[in-house]
Design an enzyme around this catalytic site. Structure first.
Site, short mmCIF file in Angstrom:
data_model
loop_
_atom_site.label_atom_id
_atom_site.label_comp_id
_atom_site.label_asym_id
_atom_site.label_seq_id
_atom_site.Cartn_x
_atom_site.Cartn_y
_atom_site.Cartn_z
N ASP A 220 -6.37 24.52 38.33
CA ASP A 220 -7.69 24.32 39.10
C ASP A 220 -9.32 24.43 38.45
OD1 ASP A 220 -5.41 22.64 40.93
OD2 ASP A 220 -6.88 23.05 42.46
N HIS B 144 -5.94 29.30 39.10
CA HIS B 144 -7.15 28.48 38.15
C HIS B 144 -7.75 29.72 37.57
CE1 HIS B 144 -7.60 28.97 42.44
NE2 HIS B 144 -8.73 27.59 42.64
#
Ligand code: NI
Length: 257
Positions: free
Chosen positions: A63, A207
């Site tokens: 993300d 991430h």
């Protein structure tokens, strides 16, 4: 092809269990059959067929990117022939379009994660539409494609977000478990947590701006592969869910089926 091959392997496995001797005889092919089987293997490798209802698939998702370590991550994914899904933030798509182009060229999947990461459940409809649209446009400009999946910032969603996702023709993709990489920022902890929560058709939140996630990825991928996981895109693991635009998966707590 893969289904047939899997069936044969399943039958072979049963044969081994029930009657070891004939199975061994069958498993030793004549030269002609051996050549055919090698050719079949080559075809299978070229097509990379994966049936996630039959094998252990796992979707790693990244993300807020493309983050500054995205290039290194893409190198690792390429080296180990692993696919991932990137839920991109429009402002970084604009800043690092070359990574977005590479993601598409190298077979990864893209999702929309807003333009500037506001909480959609505290935003009005116009703001949400603008955030989604600007990111779709930025990705299209960078890589020539538009994301087909939406992951709202913080994974926070409600009926308004769902309605707007429907307008854009996108299902809402959350995660089955997190790597907690953003809080631990520790290679060993990220690997341990990810291995603990990995499951068939799981969707793992990570991430690509967390350096330790990217640094630990080679060892993590090797271990996951040793445990039998196929690293695939989100679309592969949700195939059987038959999601409609606006549907959320997995369902947020408290939502009705
Ligand atoms: Ni985020």
């Amino acid at each position: 092809m893969s289904r047939q091959l899997s069936s044969l392997l399943a039958i072979a496995a049963v044969c081994v269990t029930l009657a070891p001797a004939p199975a061994i005889a069958e498993a030793t092919p004549a030269p002609a059959q051996g050549a055919k089987s090698t050719a079949a293997k080559k075809t299978a490798k070229a097509k990379k067929p994966v049936n996630c209802s039959q094998v252990k698939c796992l979707a790693l998702t990244f993300d807020d990117g493309p983050g500054k370590y995205a290039g290194k991550l893409l190198d690792t994914l390429k080296k180990y022939d692993a696919k991932a899904t990137f839920f991109l933030e429009g402002q970084y798509v604009k800043a690092r379009p070359q990574f977005v182009k590479r993601m598409v060229a190298e077979g990864h999947e893209l999702g929309n994660h807003s333009y500037s990461h506001p909480d959609f459940t505290k935003s009005d409809g116009a703001k949400i539409r603008d955030e989604i649209k600007k990111t779709q446009d930025a990705v299209k400009k960078a890589a020539g494609v538009e994301p087909k999946l939406l992951r709202p910032p913080y994974g926070l969603t409600d009926l308004q977000v769902s309605d707007i996702a429907t307008e854009f023709g996108m299902p809402i993709i959350l995660w089955t478990a997190g790597s907690k990489d953003w809080s631990s920022k520790n290679v060993k902890a990220i690997q341990k947590q990810t291995l603990a929560v990995a499951e068939q058709n799981g969707i793992i939140l990570m991430h690509d701006w967390v350096k330790q996630t990217v640094d630990g990825m080679p060892a993590l991928i090797k271990t996951l592969k040793n445990k039998g996981y196929h690293l695939v895109t989100v679309s592969e693991v949700i195939k059987d869910q038959k999601l409609e635009p606006g549907d959320a998966f997995p369902l947020p707590e408290g939502w009705e089926q």
